[in-house]
Write a protein that holds these residues in place. Sequence first.
Motif, mmCIF file in Angstrom:
data_model
loop_
_atom_site.group_PDB
_atom_site.id
_atom_site.type_symbol
_atom_site.label_atom_id
_atom_site.label_comp_id
_atom_site.label_asym_id
_atom_site.label_seq_id
_atom_site.Cartn_x
_atom_site.Cartn_y
_atom_site.Cartn_z
ATOM 1 N N ALA A 10 0.866 -1.180 0.000
ATOM 2 C CA ALA A 10 0.000 0.000 0.000
ATOM 3 C C ALA A 10 0.904 1.232 0.000
ATOM 4 N N PRO A 11 0.520 2.311 -0.688
ATOM 5 C CA PRO A 11 1.371 3.506 -0.717
ATOM 6 C C PRO A 11 1.791 3.980 0.667
ATOM 7 N N ARG A 12 0.877 3.888 1.642
ATOM 8 C CA ARG A 12 1.216 4.376 2.981
ATOM 9 C C ARG A 12 2.304 3.526 3.642
ATOM 10 N N ALA A 13 2.430 2.265 3.213
ATOM 11 C CA ALA A 13 3.417 1.373 3.826
ATOM 12 C C ALA A 13 4.845 1.827 3.557
ATOM 13 N N LEU A 14 5.035 2.643 2.530
ATOM 14 C CA LEU A 14 6.363 3.134 2.183
ATOM 15 C C LEU A 14 6.727 4.412 2.939
#
Length: 360
Positions: free
Chosen positions: A160-164
């Motif tokens: 997920a984008p937020r995981a980065l």
Amino acid sequence: MAIKYLGSKRVLVPVLGDLLAASEATTALDLFTGTTRVAQEFCRQGAFTTAVDLATYSEVLAQCYVEIDANTIDRTEVAAAIKHLQSLPPVRGYVTETFCEASRYFHPKNGERIDAIREGIDEHYGDSRLRPILLTSLMEAADAVDSTVGLQMAYLKQWAPRALNDLTMKIPEFTPNSGRAVRGDATELVHSLPRVDLAYLDPPYNQHRYFTNYHIWETLVRWDKPEHYGVACKRIDARDPSTKSVFNAKRDMPPALAETIKNVDADVVMVSFSNEGYVPLADLIEMTRARGNPVEVLAFDSKRYVGALIGIYNPSGDKVGSVSHTRNTEYVILSGDADRIQQMADKVLHKTQQTADTLF
């Protein structure tokens, strides 16, 4: 801020707060508190609130948001502790190995920081009154960079984008006024908890088990580094019957709920339930009527939990099947003195100006 949570009453919280205010209650009970959102609102409304749940992580959230009065907190002290923890060098430990490498809930760069911070909390703040605050901050920070659809039964195949993003701890948004946190089984505690003006019951209402849906938070708070199994790396004790709630069993849930509603010691009882639950509304009304008081029912149209809105995924993170519907009906059943619950219902229906029908 709060962690993503199945069955969260985020949208209904203002309504529940208005109901409590209209009841003029000064003491309250939130018997299945979960993330404590409702208990926090009751505290904001000035009621001394007891927040009860079986989950260890829920107890910590309640210690942070319900027991602690925002007016008594030294935010400078909290900020200094958070700054210290975030400065600790990354460590490849249990979270990294289990939830980043054996599974993919967090990016390894954040897993190593979670490991370091969690060890640091016990090493530097194990006996401190800041401990539940720091654990809450860490949970919320980890939740903000996870790679799930809101449940920890599966993770996304692609990050997920937020995981980065980088994991960042923040000072929790403390609640004014205070109450107390109690960890235990609601069906047992209901016989010994002190009488309150208003009790709120929001029980699990279908097969979804919070112990497995949020096993990472349970492990992060307990920090017992358990053996795990399956693609989801669930705690091995999830297989133990003692971790299974009677409220998740279709046959056992209705009588357990009926007894809990009957035995709670309160002048006014509010029960939240969904049309997706094991108990039909008519049966729930009869359970509540068994207390010997008049009953009012409010109905609210609401979105389903985030996983239902995003889609259905298998344990490997692949999207499967299709979503049947994205909305459901949330019921709030009121039981108590006729004039009092009518006053509560009238205030909410007038203030919200939405489709909320009084059925009884």
